[in-house]
Design an enzyme around this catalytic site. Structure first.
Site, short mmCIF file in Angstrom:
data_model
loop_
_atom_site.label_atom_id
_atom_site.label_comp_id
_atom_site.label_asym_id
_atom_site.label_seq_id
_atom_site.Cartn_x
_atom_site.Cartn_y
_atom_site.Cartn_z
N GLY A 26 4.67 7.28 -10.95
CA GLY A 26 3.74 8.00 -10.06
C GLY A 26 2.56 7.12 -9.71
O GLY A 26 2.13 6.28 -10.52
N LYS A 36 12.96 -3.23 -17.71
CA LYS A 36 11.88 -2.93 -18.66
C LYS A 36 12.31 -3.30 -20.09
O LYS A 36 11.51 -3.81 -20.87
CB LYS A 36 11.50 -1.45 -18.56
CG LYS A 36 10.83 -1.13 -17.24
CD LYS A 36 10.79 0.37 -16.99
CE LYS A 36 10.05 0.72 -15.72
NZ LYS A 36 10.23 2.11 -15.31
N VAL A 96 1.78 3.27 -5.30
CA VAL A 96 0.85 2.73 -6.28
C VAL A 96 -0.31 2.00 -5.60
O VAL A 96 -1.49 2.23 -5.91
CB VAL A 96 1.56 1.78 -7.28
CG1 VAL A 96 0.60 1.35 -8.39
CG2 VAL A 96 2.80 2.44 -7.89
N CYS A 113 0.84 -1.20 0.00
CA CYS A 113 0.00 0.00 0.00
C CYS A 113 0.88 1.25 0.00
O CYS A 113 0.71 2.15 0.82
CB CYS A 113 -0.93 -0.02 1.22
SG CYS A 113 -2.25 1.18 1.10
N GLY A 114 1.83 1.27 -0.93
CA GLY A 114 2.71 2.43 -1.05
C GLY A 114 2.16 3.41 -2.07
O GLY A 114 0.95 3.62 -2.17
N VAL A 174 5.94 -1.69 -17.17
CA VAL A 174 6.74 -0.97 -18.17
C VAL A 174 6.05 0.33 -18.55
O VAL A 174 4.89 0.33 -19.00
CB VAL A 174 6.96 -1.83 -19.44
CG1 VAL A 174 7.78 -1.06 -20.47
CG2 VAL A 174 7.64 -3.14 -19.09
N ASP A 219 16.47 -0.38 -13.50
CA ASP A 219 15.02 -0.42 -13.71
C ASP A 219 14.72 -0.37 -15.22
O ASP A 219 13.89 -1.13 -15.72
CB ASP A 219 14.38 0.78 -12.99
CG ASP A 219 12.88 0.85 -13.21
OD1 ASP A 219 12.15 0.07 -12.56
OD2 ASP A 219 12.43 1.66 -14.04
N1 LIG Z 1 6.08 4.17 -8.12
C1 LIG Z 1 5.93 4.07 -9.43
O1 LIG Z 1 5.86 5.07 -10.15
C2 LIG Z 1 5.87 2.74 -10.07
C3 LIG Z 1 6.08 1.57 -9.37
N2 LIG Z 1 6.01 0.37 -9.99
C4 LIG Z 1 6.23 -0.86 -9.25
O2 LIG Z 1 5.12 -1.05 -8.36
C5 LIG Z 1 5.55 -1.67 -7.16
C6 LIG Z 1 5.20 -0.80 -5.97
O3 LIG Z 1 5.83 0.45 -6.12
P1 LIG Z 1 5.59 1.64 -5.05
O4 LIG Z 1 4.15 1.68 -4.69
O5 LIG Z 1 6.22 2.83 -5.62
O6 LIG Z 1 6.43 1.07 -3.82
P2 LIG Z 1 6.36 1.55 -2.28
O7 LIG Z 1 7.69 1.25 -1.71
O8 LIG Z 1 5.82 2.93 -2.18
O9 LIG Z 1 5.28 0.56 -1.63
C7 LIG Z 1 5.52 -0.78 -1.35
C8 LIG Z 1 4.47 -1.28 -0.37
O10 LIG Z 1 4.66 -2.67 -0.18
C9 LIG Z 1 4.70 -2.96 1.22
N3 LIG Z 1 5.64 -4.08 1.41
C10 LIG Z 1 6.91 -4.17 0.95
N4 LIG Z 1 7.46 -5.33 1.36
C11 LIG Z 1 6.50 -5.96 2.10
C12 LIG Z 1 6.45 -7.19 2.80
N5 LIG Z 1 7.50 -7.99 2.84
N6 LIG Z 1 5.31 -7.54 3.44
C13 LIG Z 1 4.23 -6.71 3.41
N7 LIG Z 1 4.22 -5.54 2.76
C14 LIG Z 1 5.35 -5.16 2.12
C15 LIG Z 1 5.21 -1.68 1.87
O11 LIG Z 1 4.80 -1.65 3.22
C16 LIG Z 1 4.50 -0.64 1.01
O12 LIG Z 1 3.19 -0.47 1.48
C17 LIG Z 1 7.06 -1.93 -7.35
O13 LIG Z 1 7.24 -3.21 -7.88
C18 LIG Z 1 7.46 -0.88 -8.37
O14 LIG Z 1 8.58 -1.26 -9.12
C19 LIG Z 1 5.71 0.25 -11.33
C20 LIG Z 1 5.50 1.36 -12.06
C21 LIG Z 1 5.57 2.69 -11.51
N1 LIG Z 2 10.93 4.00 -10.66
C1 LIG Z 2 10.24 3.84 -11.88
C2 LIG Z 2 8.78 3.73 -11.63
C3 LIG Z 2 8.04 3.27 -12.81
O1 LIG Z 2 8.29 2.22 -13.38
C4 LIG Z 2 10.49 5.03 -12.78
O2 LIG Z 2 11.00 6.03 -12.29
O3 LIG Z 2 10.19 4.94 -13.97
NA NA Z 3 2.50 0.45 -19.07
#
Ligand SMILES: NC(=O)C1=CN([C@@H]2O[C@H](COP(=O)(O)OP(=O)(O)OC[C@H]3O[C@@H](n4cnc5c(N)ncnc54)[C@H](O)[C@@H]3O)[C@@H](O)[C@H]2O)C=CC1
Ligand SMILES: N[C@@H](CC=O)C(=O)O
Ligand code: NA
Length: 426
Positions: free
Chosen positions: A305, A203, A14, A11-12, A130, A199
């Site tokens: 984002g 991709k 995304v 619940c980060g 991606v 990263d």
């Molecule tokens: N932030 C972005 O713009 C983008 C992110 N992504 C991908 O989406 C995924 C999530 O990204 P974000 O939301 O930015 O990450 P984040 O770090 O903000 O959130 C991760 C969440 O997962 C939970 N978590 C992590 N390890 C855990 C565990 N062992 N047990 C329980 N909960 C756990 C954390 O508590 C947190 O709520 C990643 O794989 C990232 O590569 C993909 C595209 C864009």
């Molecule tokens: N950390 C990545 C998140 C999306 O995939 C980026 O900056 O593009």
């Molecule tokens: Na996409």
């Protein structure tokens, strides 16, 4: 109307947006999916941690294992390899379809996971992995399934594009721009993955595997990030009408010995300011796809984002729900054409080299000699004096910055190989 149970892992940036949309938009999602998508729980590390998005406390759990066992669709947005991988496998074993944005995991172990999903007759979708919100994987897998893709290239990392853009347009320094990208939710939990190009490499691996119907190993990506780029490099690029962008380039090529194969590389690239990719600012991404019959296609949008990425995740969740409702499998991975992995000797490009040299007679000649010795032809050489310390000019300790652009050639490691590559020079 049927109800499908949706378990959310993470619940980060995304995950919180995905939860918000599932709750706020439940009625219209149900109409589009043909079933209610009931959010049954959100697995997090700490159920009491403060969150930017207000969500019902009762949904949170730290027991991800139990949550996935009772779901029809599992949305994995935790990131990292473990426990994400084991939880996805557990979900598949229990007959759930999976949606993930985890490019690090999919690039490292995609084929193993697709195989398990296919055997269990469930879906594994990852459009968010991606280029964030940009629909790129589904067009490659479905819309272009009848064509032959020859090249995919573009800006696929929002964080590094944001940093380079800030350095170029506002003169921001690297560390401040990275901090801002983290605060805006663009960066990975460990931003090294962004700034070192890993990263984008993940991709690139996913794009190459899907575009060329093969399995391209992550370790075979030739990868250079942006940590070595200085304000001086950005300025020198600007002065000569260029902009620096981190590109991922996946190409189908025929090697010198006639082998058909694929190369993937990620590196900072000098682009003329008139190039369409030069106009991609902030955390936006843009991907060009070149196919034999379609010609050139360009996909553009927000590459990172929470909200934009959540859009791609929800698109996959609705698609998975429709499949469950209608029965039968959706699209499958096609890895029918194992292609050779081509290395550096197949990549033909020109290189930019920055050198800080003593401003003394003979230095330029020595540098030119080293290039000649290695069979590298210079196209442009510019010299800028460092004049911060006027005394250095008088005492002979002044340094000059040399900016060199080579003619097109291959990048090979040993001097002997460089000589052999002479025939590739233009
Ligand atoms: N932030 C972005 O713009 C983008 C992110 N992504 C991908 O989406 C995924 C999530 O990204 P974000 O939301 O930015 O990450 P984040 O770090 O903000 O959130 C991760 C969440 O997962 C939970 N978590 C992590 N390890 C855990 C565990 N062992 N047990 C329980 N909960 C756990 C954390 O508590 C947190 O709520 C990643 O794989 C990232 O590569 C993909 C595209 C864009
Ligand atoms: N950390 C990545 C998140 C999306 O995939 C980026 O900056 O593009
Ligand atoms: Na996409």
């Amino acid at each position: 109307m049927n109800t499908l149970k949706v378990a959310l892992l993470g619940c980060g940036n995304v995950g919180s947006q995905v939860a918000r949309i599932l709750l706020d938009d439940a009625e219209s999602l149900a109409r589009r999916a043909g079933a209610r998508l009931e959010l049954t729980g959100i697995a997090v590390r700490n159920v009491d941690a403060p969150r930017d998005v207000e969500l019902p406390r009762a949904l949170f759990t730290d027991d991800a294992e139990t949550l996935v066992k009772d779901a029809d669709i599992v949305i994995e947005l935790m990131g990292g390899i473990e426990p994400a991988r084991s939880l996805i496998l557990r979900a598949i074993e229990h007959g759930a379809s999976v949606v993930s944005g985890n490019k690090a995991l999919l690039a490292a172990d995609g084929p193993g996971l697709y195989e398990k999903a296919a055997a269990a007759n469930v879906e594994l979708y990852y459009e968010a992995a991606v280029a964030g919100a940009i629909p790129i994987l589904r067009p490659i897998q479905e819309s272009l399934a009848g064509d032959r893709i020859t090249r995919v290239l573009g800006i696929v990392n929002g964080t590094t594009n944001y940093i380079l853009d800030q350095m170029d347009t506002t003169g921001a320094d690297f560390a401040d721009a990275l901090k801002a990208a983290q605060a805006l939710g663009y960066a990975e939990a460990d931003p090294t993955a962004d700034v070192e190009g890993l990263d984008a490499a993940a991709k690139g691996t996913l794009l190459a595997s899907l575009a060329f119907h093969t399995v391209f190993p992550l370790e075979a990506v030739k990868c250079q990030g942006i940590t070595g780029i200085t304000a001086g490099d950005i300025e020198a690029a600007r002065d000569t009408g260029f902009v620096i962008k981190l590109l991922a380039i996946a190409e189908k090529q025929t090697a010198k010995d006639g082998t058909e194969g694929v190369s993937v590389r990620v590196h900072p690239t000098m682009l003329p300011r008139t190039h369409p990719l030069a106009a991609v600012h902030g955390a936006f991404n843009a991907v060009f796809v070149e196919a034999e019959n379609a010609g050139e296609l360009m996909f553009y949008g927000q590459g990172a984002g929470g909200r934009p990425t959540a859009s791609a995740v929800l698109g996959d969740a609705v698609t998975a729900a429709r499949r469950i409702v209608s029965g039968g499998r959706g699209r499958t991975e096609t890895t029918g054409e194992p292609l050779a992995v081509l290395g550096e000797d197949s990549i033909l490009t020109s290189y930019y080299i920055g050198i800080d040299a003593a401003d003394q007679p003979g230095v330029l000649a020595q540098i030119a000699h080293v290039f000649a010795d290695h069979g590298v032809s210079i196209e442009v050489m510019r010299q800028t004096m460092h004049t911060e310390d006027p005394l250095s000019l008088a005492d002979g300790s002044a340094t000059a910055e040399l900016r060199i652009v080579t003619h097109r050639g291959t990048e090979l490691r040993s001097p002997r190989q460089w000589r052999r590559s002479r025939t590739w020079m233009s």
